[in-house]
Design an enzyme around this catalytic site. Structure first.
Site, PDB file in Angstrom:
ATOM      1  N   ASP A  80       0.856  -1.177   0.000  1.00  0.00           N
ATOM      2  CA  ASP A  80       0.000   0.000   0.000  1.00  0.00           C
ATOM      3  C   ASP A  80       0.899   1.235   0.000  1.00  0.00           C
ATOM      4  O   ASP A  80       1.643   1.476   0.959  1.00  0.00           O
ATOM      5  CB  ASP A  80      -0.880  -0.027   1.252  1.00  0.00           C
ATOM      6  CG  ASP A  80      -1.857   1.130   1.334  1.00  0.00           C
ATOM      7  OD1 ASP A  80      -1.555   2.205   0.775  1.00  0.00           O
ATOM      8  OD2 ASP A  80      -2.910   0.965   1.966  1.00  0.00           O
ATOM      9  N   ASP A 123       1.065   7.887  -9.568  1.00  0.00           N
ATOM     10  CA  ASP A 123       0.373   7.465 -10.792  1.00  0.00           C
ATOM     11  C   ASP A 123      -0.789   6.574 -10.362  1.00  0.00           C
ATOM     12  O   ASP A 123      -0.765   5.359 -10.527  1.00  0.00           O
ATOM     13  CB  ASP A 123       1.356   6.720 -11.698  1.00  0.00           C
ATOM     14  CG  ASP A 123       0.735   6.262 -13.008  1.00  0.00           C
ATOM     15  OD1 ASP A 123      -0.470   6.530 -13.221  1.00  0.00           O
ATOM     16  OD2 ASP A 123       1.436   5.623 -13.806  1.00  0.00           O
ATOM     17  N   ASP A 174      -8.546   6.770  -9.947  1.00  0.00           N
ATOM     18  CA  ASP A 174      -9.483   7.761  -9.420  1.00  0.00           C
ATOM     19  C   ASP A 174      -9.630   7.623  -7.900  1.00  0.00           C
ATOM     20  O   ASP A 174      -9.351   6.556  -7.334  1.00  0.00           O
ATOM     21  CB  ASP A 174     -10.853   7.598 -10.078  1.00  0.00           C
ATOM     22  CG  ASP A 174     -10.811   7.919 -11.568  1.00  0.00           C
ATOM     23  OD1 ASP A 174      -9.913   8.665 -11.987  1.00  0.00           O
ATOM     24  OD2 ASP A 174     -11.674   7.416 -12.306  1.00  0.00           O
TER      25      ASP A 174
END
Length: 287
Positions: A141, A159, A162
């Site tokens: 994560d 990068d 949404d």
């Protein structure tokens, strides 16, 4: 013949009755613990990677996104990067562009291992730098990975997808504060910041949150045919370096040197570097 439509109706989307429909020759799909991966062989855009119904990249237009998320920041840095962190970007395109600057080390932190393996198999022109010896693949994560790190990175590139699900935390002030600490004194942070036309509220929130943390914040824009509305944004956050004060003659020389060693760029150039930061009036008008 099949047709695929991405409907622009997700959380944070200002457009509710719009989508992009593309003719598809065949499709391959798999489901991971995190998301659904769909690979489409399209008639006009070549292979297309879709995650949970949202287009991520295509062979036809990926160079625009990947060049623009990397080169404005790297050329603003003005020196050879030692250590670069990329959060997300499991398709490998961002890493491919970073490698052109000959960094000493690139860490790619991607939460979904299967996206990386999928890209290596199916999208070799995009993922080709992931096996470079300077690249370390970290399956974790990104929000948790950056916590506690200080003064390590020359560049941090986010990068991400949404702001839905696991990616939501990558759009918040606390994450930006941790990124600030992880950067060197002249380090630069850059993130994709959604479509200022189709996701204007989200875009403005990113810029606002970054302004709480970084002394220099510069949103900039590019045109990507397969992204919502075709108009896309990125935002740079920096402690001391301003992309608009880069010396034009030095920039031209550095771009030329990079192209001699790494091949011609297809979108970014020294004129784009400055022009991309011109802001259309509508974006920041008060609602």
């Amino acid at each position: 013949m099949l047709w695929f439509t991405e409907y622009y109706s997700g959380e944070g989307m200002d457009l509710k009755g719009t989508g992009l429909t593309i003719k598809v020759k065949n499709a391959l799909t798999t489901k991971t613990p995190f998301q659904e991966i769909l690979l489409l062989d399209t008639e006009d855009f070549g292979k297309m990677l879709v995650l949970d119904g949202a287009i991520q990249t295509t062979e036809k237009d990926e160079f625009i996104y990947h060049e623009m998320i990397v080169h404005p920041a790297l050329f603003t840095l003005g020196r050879k990067p030692e250590r670069v962190l990329v959060i997300g970007g499991g398709d490998g395109g961002t890493v491919r562009e970073v490698i052109k600057h000959n960094p000493e080390k690139v860490e790619l932190v991607e939460i979904d291992r299967e996206v990386v393996e999928f890209a290596k198999r199916e999208l070799p022109s995009i993922s080709c730098a992931l096996d470079d010896e300077r690249v370390e693949l970290i399956f974790d994560d990104g929000r948790e990975y950056i916590k506690g790190k200080e003064n390590l990175y020359d560049i941090i590139i986010v990068d991400c997808s949404d702001p839905i699900g696991p990616s939501r935390v990558l759009y918040e002030e606390e994450f930006y504060k941790d990124a600030f600490k992880a950067l060197k004194d002249d380090g630069i942070f850059v993130t994709q910041s959604e479509s200022p036309f189709a996701q204007n509220r989200v875009h403005k929130k990113v810029v606002k949150e970054l302004q709480k943390v970084f002394s220099i914040v510069r949103p900039y824009f590019a045109f990507i045919p397969t992204y919502p509305s075709g108009m896309w944004s990125f935002t740079i956050g920096s402690k001391i370096l301003d992309p608009l004060t880069v010396n034009p003659e030095k920039l031209l020389g550095k771009v030329s040197n990079l192209e001699k060693s790494a091949g011609k760029l297809k979108y970014y150039n020294s004129q784009i570097h400055y022009g991309a930061f011109a802001v259309p009036n509508f974006i920041y008008e008060e609602e």
